[in-house]
Design an enzyme around this catalytic site. Structure first.
Site, short mmCIF file in Angstrom:
data_model
loop_
_atom_site.label_atom_id
_atom_site.label_comp_id
_atom_site.label_asym_id
_atom_site.label_seq_id
_atom_site.Cartn_x
_atom_site.Cartn_y
_atom_site.Cartn_z
N GLY A 79 18.74 -5.04 40.51
CA GLY A 79 18.89 -3.72 39.94
C GLY A 79 19.41 -2.69 40.93
N THR A 80 18.97 -2.77 42.17
CA THR A 80 19.35 -1.76 43.16
C THR A 80 20.86 -1.77 43.40
OG1 THR A 80 17.20 -1.98 44.22
CG2 THR A 80 18.96 -1.01 45.55
N ASN A 159 9.55 3.32 35.37
CA ASN A 159 8.78 2.19 35.92
C ASN A 159 7.37 2.57 36.36
OD1 ASN A 159 10.58 3.54 37.83
ND2 ASN A 159 9.59 2.27 39.38
N GLN A 187 13.63 -1.85 33.37
CA GLN A 187 12.29 -2.09 32.82
C GLN A 187 12.30 -2.47 31.34
OE1 GLN A 187 9.35 -2.35 34.37
NE2 GLN A 187 10.02 -1.74 36.40
N ALA A 208 16.52 -9.82 36.81
CA ALA A 208 15.84 -10.95 36.16
C ALA A 208 14.35 -11.02 36.46
CB ALA A 208 16.51 -12.26 36.60
N HIS A 209 13.94 -10.55 37.64
CA HIS A 209 12.52 -10.73 38.00
C HIS A 209 11.58 -9.84 37.20
CE1 HIS A 209 11.76 -7.26 40.92
NE2 HIS A 209 13.07 -7.16 40.72
N THR A 245 29.90 -15.53 46.93
CA THR A 245 29.62 -16.72 46.12
C THR A 245 28.44 -16.44 45.20
OG1 THR A 245 30.45 -18.09 47.90
CG2 THR A 245 29.06 -19.19 46.26
N CYS A 334 7.91 -0.32 45.38
CA CYS A 334 8.56 0.04 46.63
C CYS A 334 7.74 1.07 47.40
CB CYS A 334 9.94 0.62 46.36
SG CYS A 334 10.75 -0.17 45.01
C1 LIG Z 1 13.68 1.10 36.96
C2 LIG Z 1 14.08 0.25 38.12
N1 LIG Z 1 15.33 0.34 38.59
C3 LIG Z 1 15.75 -0.42 39.61
C4 LIG Z 1 14.89 -1.30 40.24
C5 LIG Z 1 15.40 -2.12 41.39
O1 LIG Z 1 15.57 -3.45 41.00
P1 LIG Z 1 15.63 -4.63 42.07
O2 LIG Z 1 14.25 -4.79 42.60
O3 LIG Z 1 16.07 -5.82 41.29
O4 LIG Z 1 16.61 -4.24 43.11
C6 LIG Z 1 13.56 -1.41 39.80
C7 LIG Z 1 12.61 -2.28 40.49
O5 LIG Z 1 11.42 -2.01 40.57
C8 LIG Z 1 13.14 -0.61 38.71
O6 LIG Z 1 11.89 -0.66 38.24
#
Ligand SMILES: Cc1ncc(COP(=O)(O)O)c(C=O)c1O
Length: 387
Positions: A79-80, A159, A187, A208-209, A245, A334
């Site tokens: 996601g980041t 989140n 989310q 995915a996690h 890759t 985080c």
């Molecule tokens: C709303 C939201 N955006 C982005 C992220 C970041 O995702 P990733 O951990 O896959 O980089 C998170 C992860 O907690 C999230 O909850």
């Protein structure tokens, strides 16, 4: 049973917004791509072609599940990276000089906005919130009216407190003012029936996690008409949009996890609603003055943030939960563990000067988990209050 399983069995895992356990069926889908089908999807020999075919099948399945075209899905490391790419590419390639966002977005959005403000002189505008953390649609419209066409970046479900936005309403509003709409859907992918085309989002992201898939893999949805370029340069993977890759086994796992999530989505939503209501009412019946942070009437049922009377420092409170076998968070993953605290809760009236905890539910949770959690929380309060 090995000792690791023993440890996790004794614990009540209520931190599914931070991450979810890998579904065993997802592991089974991934395993052949780790053991046997190890070809590089860019290679032209048999093993490469087998890998390429699995990659494109995963893309098609994910696109189909989300109301997108396969060419609108680009795989990322999570996601980041996906949020970073949307914001940076929109500024560089779509001429965006103004971004409207909210102060309670994930740091993947907020810190990227701060970077763009500092380095590219992009103007960042924060939409107003009410004291439960709901964004003001009137203020959003006022900003859209005043500014040249801009990028609106608002997360689908928060989140930390679970509050959701109405994607259709905001998608239409942004379209009316000729802007671009990005929603961080990390989310809600796999939790909520998303259809990106119908919701008029220009960009969306997933990881995915958060839906029982592997960590370190995600995607960006980029609506076909938005002609943005890559931010990671190198080979021509992902049709030149994201070099490197591909993490094939994890991409296959992500597609399988999404398929399984869709199959059980309605049940999961109902079960989480039930567990969430049980936990709130159960805790309120054994501990005085427990309040919900955020808007329960407008929230993702997987996330519950509660304000407890302040009996201990926040760090000690979290430690007490941990030694009682409860895995939950003080804020987002985080920031949990870091004394910096939440950047979301300062905007929520009920959370001030309290011990705040986020409980988040997932596939593996049962009513027994909730009952045990209530007992343990009661024990924490009984001992802390008698000190
Ligand atoms: C709303 C939201 N955006 C982005 C992220 C970041 O995702 P990733 O951990 O896959 O980089 C998170 C992860 O907690 C999230 O909850």
């Amino acid at each position: 049973m090995n000792s690791q399983e023993n440890v996790s069995n004794r614990r009540i895992y209520l931190d599914n917004a931070a991450t979810t356990p890998l579904d065993p069926l997802v592991f089974d889908a991934m395993e052949p791509y780790l053991r046997y089908h190890y070809g590089n999807p860019s290679s032209i020999h048999t093993l490469g072609r087998k890998a390429k075919s699995a990659l494109e099948t995963a893309r098609k399945d994910i696109a189909h599940a989300l109301g997108a075209l396969p060419q609108e899905i680009i795989f990322t490391s999570g996601g980041t990276e996906a949020d970073n790419m949307v914001l940076m590419a929109a500024v560089r390639d779509l001429g965006i000089q103004h971004i409207i966002t909210s102060p309670i977005e994930h740091h993947a959005v907020l810190h990227t906005c701060e970077y763009l403000q500092k380095v590219q002189q992009v103007h960042i505008h924060y939409v107003q919130l009410d004291d439960k953390g709901n964004i003001s649609i009137d203020h959003l419209e006022e900003l859209l009216k005043q500014l040249p066409p801009c990028l609106v970046s608002l997360m689908h479900a928060n989140n930390e407190i679970g509050n959701m936005i109405d994607l259709t309403l905001i998608g239409e509003l942004v379209e009316r003012y000729h802007g671009y709409f990005h929603s961080d859907t990390v989310q809600t992918v796999g939790h909520f029936p998303l259809n990106f085309k119908e919701f008029k989002v220009d960009f969306a992201v997933g990881a995915a996690h958060k839906f029982n898939g592997p960590k370190g893999v995600g995607f960006i949805y980029i609506r076909k008409k938005n002609l943005v370029k890559p931010i990671i340069h190198g080979g021509s993977q992902e049709r030149g949009m994201r070099a490197g890759t591909e993490n094939l086994a994890s991409i296959v796992g992500m597609a399988e996890a999404l398929k399984l999530s869709l199959e059980g989505m309605e049940n999961k939503w109902q079960k989480n609603t039930f567990l969430k209501e049980k936990l709130v009412s159960g805790l309120q019946s054994v501990i005085a003055d427990v309040e919900v942070n955020g808007d329960m009437s407008n929230a993702n049922p997987a996330v519950l943030n509660l304000a407890f009377p302040p009996v201990l420092s926040q760090d000690l409170f979290l430690f007490q939960l941990d030694i009682h076998g409860i895995c939950a968070s003080g804020g987002s993953a985080c920031s949990s563990g870091a004394s910096k605290g939440s950047h979301v809760l300062p905007f929520i009236s009920t959370a001030q000067n309290k011990n705040n905890i986020r409980f988040s539910f997932g596939k593996g949770n049962t009513l027994e988990d909730i009952e045990n959690c209530i007992e343990k929380m009661k024990a924490i309060f009984t001992t802390s209050a008698s000190r």
